[in-house]
Design a protein around this motif. Sequence first.
Motif, PDB file in Angstrom:
ATOM      1  N   TYR A  68     -40.907 -45.498  -5.026  1.00 54.56           N
ATOM      2  CA  TYR A  68     -41.864 -44.552  -4.980  1.00 54.56           C
ATOM      3  C   TYR A  68     -41.139 -43.192  -4.555  1.00 54.56           C
ATOM      4  O   TYR A  68     -41.381 -41.940  -4.713  1.00 54.56           O
ATOM      5  N   SER A  69     -40.375 -43.330  -3.156  1.00 57.95           N
ATOM      6  CA  SER A  69     -39.825 -42.202  -2.489  1.00 57.95           C
ATOM      7  C   SER A  69     -39.096 -41.463  -3.393  1.00 57.95           C
ATOM      8  O   SER A  69     -38.771 -40.347  -3.384  1.00 57.95           O
ATOM      9  N   ALA A  70     -38.140 -42.259  -3.934  1.00 61.97           N
ATOM     10  CA  ALA A  70     -37.072 -41.615  -4.935  1.00 61.97           C
ATOM     11  C   ALA A  70     -37.639 -40.759  -6.072  1.00 61.97           C
ATOM     12  O   ALA A  70     -37.287 -39.669  -6.573  1.00 61.97           O
ATOM     13  N   VAL A  71     -38.646 -41.267  -6.533  1.00 62.48           N
ATOM     14  CA  VAL A  71     -39.253 -40.706  -7.944  1.00 62.48           C
ATOM     15  C   VAL A  71     -39.795 -39.404  -7.085  1.00 62.48           C
ATOM     16  O   VAL A  71     -39.767 -38.145  -7.915  1.00 62.48           O
ATOM     17  N   VAL A  72     -40.616 -39.548  -6.204  1.00 63.09           N
ATOM     18  CA  VAL A  72     -41.332 -38.203  -5.697  1.00 63.09           C
ATOM     19  C   VAL A  72     -40.208 -37.221  -5.168  1.00 63.09           C
ATOM     20  O   VAL A  72     -40.439 -36.068  -5.416  1.00 63.09           O
ATOM     21  N   GLY A  73     -39.215 -37.683  -4.424  1.00 63.22           N
ATOM     22  CA  GLY A  73     -38.071 -36.795  -4.022  1.00 63.22           C
ATOM     23  C   GLY A  73     -37.601 -35.874  -5.170  1.00 63.22           C
ATOM     24  O   GLY A  73     -37.353 -34.561  -4.928  1.00 63.22           O
ATOM     25  N   LEU A  74     -37.173 -36.598  -6.327  1.00 63.66           N
ATOM     26  CA  LEU A  74     -36.526 -35.839  -7.398  1.00 63.66           C
ATOM     27  C   LEU A  74     -37.543 -34.867  -8.003  1.00 63.66           C
ATOM     28  O   LEU A  74     -37.096 -33.904  -8.432  1.00 63.66           O
ATOM     29  N   CYS A  75     -39.111 -35.466  -8.052  1.00 56.79           N
ATOM     30  CA  CYS A  75     -39.843 -34.228  -8.776  1.00 56.79           C
ATOM     31  C   CYS A  75     -39.899 -32.797  -7.856  1.00 56.79           C
ATOM     32  O   CYS A  75     -39.864 -31.892  -8.527  1.00 56.79           O
ATOM     33  N   VAL A  76     -40.157 -33.565  -6.569  1.00 68.26           N
ATOM     34  CA  VAL A  76     -40.227 -32.121  -5.635  1.00 68.26           C
ATOM     35  C   VAL A  76     -38.926 -31.184  -5.681  1.00 68.26           C
ATOM     36  O   VAL A  76     -38.957 -29.933  -5.815  1.00 68.26           O
ATOM     37  N   CYS A  77     -37.843 -31.731  -5.639  1.00 68.73           N
ATOM     38  CA  CYS A  77     -36.376 -31.134  -5.671  1.00 68.73           C
ATOM     39  C   CYS A  77     -36.301 -30.487  -6.878  1.00 68.73           C
ATOM     40  O   CYS A  77     -35.938 -29.203  -7.165  1.00 68.73           O
ATOM     41  N   TRP A  78     -36.971 -30.875  -8.404  1.00 71.96           N
ATOM     42  CA  TRP A  78     -36.993 -30.274  -9.461  1.00 71.96           C
ATOM     43  C   TRP A  78     -37.678 -28.932  -9.089  1.00 71.96           C
ATOM     44  O   TRP A  78     -37.449 -27.876 -10.253  1.00 71.96           O
ATOM     45  N   LEU A  79     -38.799 -28.727  -8.488  1.00 70.49           N
ATOM     46  CA  LEU A  79     -39.387 -27.469  -8.210  1.00 70.49           C
ATOM     47  C   LEU A  79     -38.676 -26.524  -7.769  1.00 70.49           C
ATOM     48  O   LEU A  79     -38.712 -25.253  -7.993  1.00 70.49           O
ATOM     49  N   ILE A  86     -30.500 -32.647  -9.452  1.00 70.18           N
ATOM     50  CA  ILE A  86     -29.330 -33.329 -10.005  1.00 70.18           C
ATOM     51  C   ILE A  86     -28.392 -33.889  -8.760  1.00 70.18           C
ATOM     52  O   ILE A  86     -27.889 -35.005  -8.722  1.00 70.18           O
ATOM     53  N   LEU A  87     -28.581 -32.891  -7.555  1.00 74.33           N
ATOM     54  CA  LEU A  87     -27.976 -33.222  -6.621  1.00 74.33           C
ATOM     55  C   LEU A  87     -28.376 -34.390  -5.813  1.00 74.33           C
ATOM     56  O   LEU A  87     -27.904 -35.270  -5.180  1.00 74.33           O
ATOM     57  N   GLY A  88     -29.940 -34.462  -5.784  1.00 77.84           N
ATOM     58  CA  GLY A  88     -30.589 -35.598  -5.391  1.00 77.84           C
ATOM     59  C   GLY A  88     -30.269 -37.051  -6.361  1.00 77.84           C
ATOM     60  O   GLY A  88     -30.239 -37.913  -5.466  1.00 77.84           O
ATOM     61  N   VAL A  89     -30.296 -36.874  -7.420  1.00 74.58           N
ATOM     62  CA  VAL A  89     -29.672 -38.057  -8.244  1.00 74.58           C
ATOM     63  C   VAL A  89     -28.332 -38.506  -7.950  1.00 74.58           C
ATOM     64  O   VAL A  89     -28.179 -39.845  -7.508  1.00 74.58           O
ATOM     65  N   ALA A  90     -27.284 -37.473  -7.325  1.00 70.11           N
ATOM     66  CA  ALA A  90     -26.053 -38.055  -6.781  1.00 70.11           C
ATOM     67  C   ALA A  90     -26.322 -38.700  -5.655  1.00 70.11           C
ATOM     68  O   ALA A  90     -25.599 -39.720  -5.270  1.00 70.11           O
ATOM     69  N   LEU A  91     -27.149 -37.904  -4.692  1.00 70.36           N
ATOM     70  CA  LEU A  91     -27.305 -38.831  -3.401  1.00 70.36           C
ATOM     71  C   LEU A  91     -27.688 -39.963  -3.538  1.00 70.36           C
ATOM     72  O   LEU A  91     -27.359 -41.029  -2.963  1.00 70.36           O
ATOM     73  N   LEU A  92     -28.792 -40.293  -4.457  1.00 67.51           N
ATOM     74  CA  LEU A  92     -29.334 -41.851  -4.854  1.00 67.51           C
ATOM     75  C   LEU A  92     -28.341 -42.512  -5.385  1.00 67.51           C
ATOM     76  O   LEU A  92     -28.106 -43.953  -4.946  1.00 67.51           O
ATOM     77  N   VAL A  93     -27.328 -42.073  -6.160  1.00 65.75           N
ATOM     78  CA  VAL A  93     -26.252 -42.828  -6.704  1.00 65.75           C
ATOM     79  C   VAL A  93     -25.195 -43.444  -5.730  1.00 65.75           C
ATOM     80  O   VAL A  93     -24.715 -44.475  -5.576  1.00 65.75           O
ATOM     81  N   ILE A  94     -25.023 -42.369  -4.725  1.00 68.69           N
ATOM     82  CA  ILE A  94     -23.849 -42.792  -3.629  1.00 68.69           C
ATOM     83  C   ILE A  94     -24.611 -43.600  -2.785  1.00 68.69           C
ATOM     84  O   ILE A  94     -23.999 -44.558  -2.036  1.00 68.69           O
ATOM     85  N   GLY A  95     -26.029 -43.596  -2.441  1.00 70.34           N
ATOM     86  CA  GLY A  95     -26.829 -44.274  -1.635  1.00 70.34           C
ATOM     87  C   GLY A  95     -26.702 -45.760  -2.189  1.00 70.34           C
ATOM     88  O   GLY A  95     -26.341 -46.772  -1.402  1.00 70.34           O
ATOM     89  N   TRP A  96     -27.037 -45.811  -3.470  1.00 69.91           N
ATOM     90  CA  TRP A  96     -26.909 -47.215  -4.040  1.00 69.91           C
ATOM     91  C   TRP A  96     -25.517 -47.872  -3.881  1.00 69.91           C
ATOM     92  O   TRP A  96     -25.259 -49.069  -3.770  1.00 69.91           O
TER      93      TRP A  96
END
Length: 260
Positions: A68-79, A86-96
């Motif tokens: 839930y947090s990942a989806v909400v965060g990416l949607c808000v960053c898109w605004l 895209i930077l948020g996606v990169a953050l999630l990838v390195i976190g994984w």
Amino acid sequence: MRLVAATGLLWHPTVQALIVIAGWLPLVIAIYVYNGVSDISSDTTNGSARPIASGQLSCVAAVRWCQYSAVVGLCVCWLVAPAVSILGVALLVIGWAYSAGPCLKNKPVGFGVIVGLGAALTYIAGWFASPESETGTLPVMLVVAAWVGLCCASKDFSDVDGDRLAGRHTWPVIFGPRGAAQLLGAVAITAGAAAFVWSVEAGVGVAPAVVLLGGSLLLAVVSRVSGAKPDRATRRRPYRAFLATQYAANLTMIGTGFVY
């Protein structure tokens, strides 16, 4: 604090700055909660009070809220801008990659790279959300991020038993607490001095660099005195010095409003 420093929010408050902070925070929460899921065995061995290891939060609920947090965060960053998302996606990838995947937390170099890169992505996202900020201030924040990556081994002194059980090759496991303390002190002071010299030569970010150098000296001393002590609370002092240095450096950037 990194985002507030990078956006200059207190000096030039903008809607974009508030949105990027609101979007980035759920991404960071998702990464840390997922790390708690992956660390449950070693955290239990170390007697950690983290919610998942202590049974306050189930793994199933934790994973669900990560999603839930990942989806909400990416949607808000898109605004703010697609690039921030895209930077948020990169953050999630390195976190994984840190917690699962190649499990880079088990390797000292991979661990440092991931932690430093996470800090750098955060600074870049905040800076990107403030188009009026000075171009020369971004390298200062990236220098701080590099210091974070180089000195994050301070976290490992208190977790030697669990890390050894999990097969992690941290500095204290490889070199022993005393050897790791000497290595960390040398790295911290060298990185802090390099940051100071660079800032003086560039004529920007001198105040944060002074704080970083002072914190590096503190970290070196605390690591040498406390890193090999028998009790876990004392061995955690190097990590507290590491965090205090980051807080002080970021507060200095925030207080001086240096991004404008």
